[in-house]
Design a protein around this motif. Structure first.
Motif, PDB file in Angstrom:
ATOM      1  N   HIS A 188       4.959   3.867   7.159  1.00 14.41           N
ATOM      2  CA  HIS A 188       5.357   5.236   7.487  1.00 14.41           C
ATOM      3  C   HIS A 188       5.920   5.973   6.273  1.00 14.41           C
ATOM      4  N   GLY A 189       5.322   5.706   5.103  1.00 15.19           N
ATOM      5  CA  GLY A 189       5.687   6.452   3.904  1.00 15.19           C
ATOM      6  C   GLY A 189       6.986   6.028   3.260  1.00 15.19           C
ATOM      7  N   ILE A 190       7.529   4.870   3.643  1.00 17.25           N
ATOM      8  CA  ILE A 190       8.793   4.391   3.075  1.00 17.25           C
ATOM      9  C   ILE A 190       8.613   2.955   2.590  1.00 17.25           C
ATOM     10  N   PHE A 191       8.883   2.737   1.307  1.00 13.83           N
ATOM     11  CA  PHE A 191       8.902   1.374   0.762  1.00 13.83           C
ATOM     12  C   PHE A 191      10.333   0.873   0.806  1.00 13.83           C
ATOM     13  N   GLU A 238       0.825  -1.207   0.000  1.00 19.02           N
ATOM     14  CA  GLU A 238       0.000   0.000   0.000  1.00 19.02           C
ATOM     15  C   GLU A 238       0.861   1.260   0.000  1.00 19.02           C
ATOM     16  N   VAL A 239       1.950   1.233   0.749  1.00 14.15           N
ATOM     17  CA  VAL A 239       2.858   2.379   0.776  1.00 14.15           C
ATOM     18  C   VAL A 239       3.414   2.647  -0.623  1.00 14.15           C
ATOM     19  N   LEU A 240       3.874   1.604  -1.309  1.00 12.43           N
ATOM     20  CA  LEU A 240       4.433   1.793  -2.650  1.00 12.43           C
ATOM     21  C   LEU A 240       3.376   2.332  -3.599  1.00 12.43           C
ATOM     22  N   GLN A 241       2.155   1.806  -3.534  1.00  9.38           N
ATOM     23  CA  GLN A 241       1.095   2.291  -4.413  1.00  9.38           C
ATOM     24  C   GLN A 241       0.813   3.771  -4.165  1.00  9.38           C
ATOM     25  N   ASP A 242       0.788   4.171  -2.900  1.00  9.91           N
ATOM     26  CA  ASP A 242       0.556   5.578  -2.573  1.00  9.91           C
ATOM     27  C   ASP A 242       1.689   6.463  -3.094  1.00  9.91           C
ATOM     28  N   LEU A 243       2.930   5.992  -2.952  1.00  7.68           N
ATOM     29  CA  LEU A 243       4.078   6.770  -3.416  1.00  7.68           C
ATOM     30  C   LEU A 243       4.039   6.975  -4.927  1.00  7.68           C
ATOM     31  N   VAL A 244       3.819   5.889  -5.649  1.00  2.00           N
ATOM     32  CA  VAL A 244       3.821   5.949  -7.116  1.00  2.00           C
ATOM     33  C   VAL A 244       2.657   6.809  -7.620  1.00  2.00           C
ATOM     34  N   THR A 245       1.482   6.642  -7.005  1.00  2.00           N
ATOM     35  CA  THR A 245       0.318   7.432  -7.409  1.00  2.00           C
ATOM     36  C   THR A 245       0.546   8.918  -7.151  1.00  2.00           C
ATOM     37  N   SER A 246       1.106   9.240  -5.999  1.00  2.00           N
ATOM     38  CA  SER A 246       1.347  10.638  -5.651  1.00  2.00           C
ATOM     39  C   SER A 246       2.337  11.301  -6.590  1.00  2.00           C
TER      40      SER A 246
END
Length: 502
Positions: A299-302, A32-40
């Motif tokens: 915590h926002g880190i993949f 989920e963190v990676l998906q959020d990072l890439v989407t953002s």
């Protein structure tokens, strides 16, 4: 016990379910963190270059984005420091954590976004507090002040909107207003850059505070303790701050320092290790005394984990949590909500347990000795130093070591520069105990020491007290996050120090 303590403890427990969710489902949390990072970041310059809009799983992300060292991302970061936005991250970035190199003059500037502040550093700090209150529900931690031994910051001359400083300074400058009620000293002192004056001001302004916790690098915390005891005439810090109950540390191994802390504090307190770097907050001990730190996976880190043998390869192989093994050395590769993408952090870690995932920092990718196949890492030498101190009654402030290579007349060795707080009665005995401990800890070292065929007994030089600090001062690196590199495969740093010491 203060009436406030049960209320704080109850509030902390209300957050516990959030921790349990990602702790029990770490791989889902990481996806989920990676998906959020890439989407953002898909519409940033970097996101368009790597076609983030077409990435739908971890495999495609790894295929599209190469592994980076700092110099690879430096051109993007410099543009951000000059005022350009939407480069590596989609929200404005005005803060940069300065991380100074320990073996060169070059500094690294790590972008710190609002998201990395709120969803990484501050969120992780709350989780540490929650875990501590779960362990110690009657704690009176927040009824007093937390002493923060932080760094300094400066306005970036290239762009008045961009500011940089040590990570601790960046965090202090962005702490919510209510957070300043819970800490000491005043911000003007906490952010001072000249460390000798700073220590004096810290001592003068915190002596009469009700300090219940301390966070800071062990070396500077010890310097502060000794100065406060000089000023007050007290024998222990427990006499100065009777409510002190917690010391939070990180950055360097605490093992060589713990005995000094216990002696100077004069009573039993809790010690929590945290893995908090300029790039992010990665882990912390769930309970004081745990073997390893709980890995923070939400915590926002993949995170990816690279076997150290892959370092230097054009396309290094990395693995995820599902494939890691306890006791093996991995380099941490991170993608963050500050805009670092598949970035080699430089630290090496080992997993101490799986499910839940606990880690320890074992060293640095470039800070080890392997000139003869001995594969000695900082974790080995920290433990060996501690054992040698216990056997000889010595106390070590700091050390550095490097190989002595083969010559026409002798085989190899490890040469050490050791600054003692309390010297052993016989340095040769300390050397023998250190050597024996390393043999016991590291089988590769033991094999190379067999009959002195490859490695002879270490060569140890005792430096006068204060040498390392004086060297740091002479190079403009005194204080903050600057540390002595403890191990190196090259002799340049050791010879500089040795020549400086005369």
């Amino acid at each position: 016990m203060s009436l406030l303590s049960p209320a704080i403890s109850s509030l902390a427990r209300m957050r516990l379910w959030r921790i349990e969710a990602w702790k029990n489902n770490p791989e889902d949390a990481q996806r989920e963190v990676l998906q959020d990072l890439v989407t953002s970041a898909q519409y940033t310059e970097f996101g368009r270059k790597c076609q983030f809009h077409e990435l739908f799983n971890i495999r495609s992300f790894k295929q599209a984005v190469p592994v980076h060292e700092y110099d690879d991302l430096k051109p993007y970061i410099e543009r951000m420091m000059n005022g350009e936005q939407n480069i590596l991250w989609n929200t404005p970035v005005y803060w940069f954590a300065k991380s100074s190199g320990t073996t060169s003059e070059r500094s690294k500037f790590i972008p710190v976004s609002d998201e990395s502040l709120e969803d990484c550093h501050f969120k992780a700090a709350k989780d540490v507090l929650t875990m501590y209150y779960q362990f110690n529900p009657e704690s009176e931690l927040l009824t007093g002040k937390g002493l923060v031994i932080g760094g300094s910051h400066n306005i970036n001359p290239m762009n008045n909107e961009a500011q940089y400083g040590d990570l601790s300074a960046v965090l202090l400058q962005n702490t919510p207003f209510w957070g300043h009620w819970l800490r000491t000293p005043d911000l003007s002192i906490a952010l001072m850059g000249e460390w000798e004056t700073k220590i004096e001001k810290l001592a003068e302004n915190t002596i009469n505070e009700n300090v219940t916790s301390i966070s800071g690098v062990p070396t500077w915390t010890l310097v502060l303790f000794k100065r406060i005891l000089q000023i007050t005439g007290k024998k222990t810090m427990a006499e100065v701050w009777p409510s002190l109950e917690l010391y939070m540390h990180g950055g360097v191994s605490f093992t060589p320092y713990k005995e000094q802390f216990q002696k100077l504090i004069g009573k039993n307190i809790n010690y929590i290790e945290m893995y908090n770097a300029s790039e992010g907050f990665f882990a912390a001990q769930e309970n004081p005394g745990d073997d390893g730190m709980l890995l923070f996976t939400d915590h926002g880190i993949f995170m990816e984990f690279m076997p150290v043998s892959e370092y230097g390869k054009k396309e290094p192989h990395t693995i995820g949590l599902q494939s890691v093994e306890p006791g093996k050395n991995y380099a941490l590769i991170i993608s963050t909500n500050g805009g670092l993408w598949r970035y080699i952090l430089g630290d090496t870690i080992q997993f101490t347990s799986l499910h839940p995932f606990h880690i320890k920092v074992s060293g640095r990718l470039k800070h080890y000795m392997n000139a003869f196949g001995e594969e000695v890492i900082v974790d080995n030498t920290d433990k060996a130093i501690t054992i040698a101190c216990q056997k000889t009654g010595a106390i070590v402030n700091d050390y550095t070591a490097a190989p002595v290579y083969f010559s026409d007349t002798s085989n190899g060795a490890h040469e050490w520069l050791v600054e003692f707080e309390k010297e052993p009665a016989v340095l040769e005995e300390f050397t023998r105990e250190l050597d024996a401990a390393l043999k016991n800890i590291n089988s590769d070292y033991e094999a190379k020491r067999y009959k002195d065929i490859a490695l002879r007994i270490p060569v140890i030089h005792a430096l006068k007290k204060g040498t390392f600090s004086e060297w740091l001062r002479s190079n403009g690196k005194l204080g903050g996050q600057h540390k002595i590199p403890r191990l190196s495969n090259e002799r340049k740093f050791l010879e500089e120090i040795f020549q400086f010491a005369g």
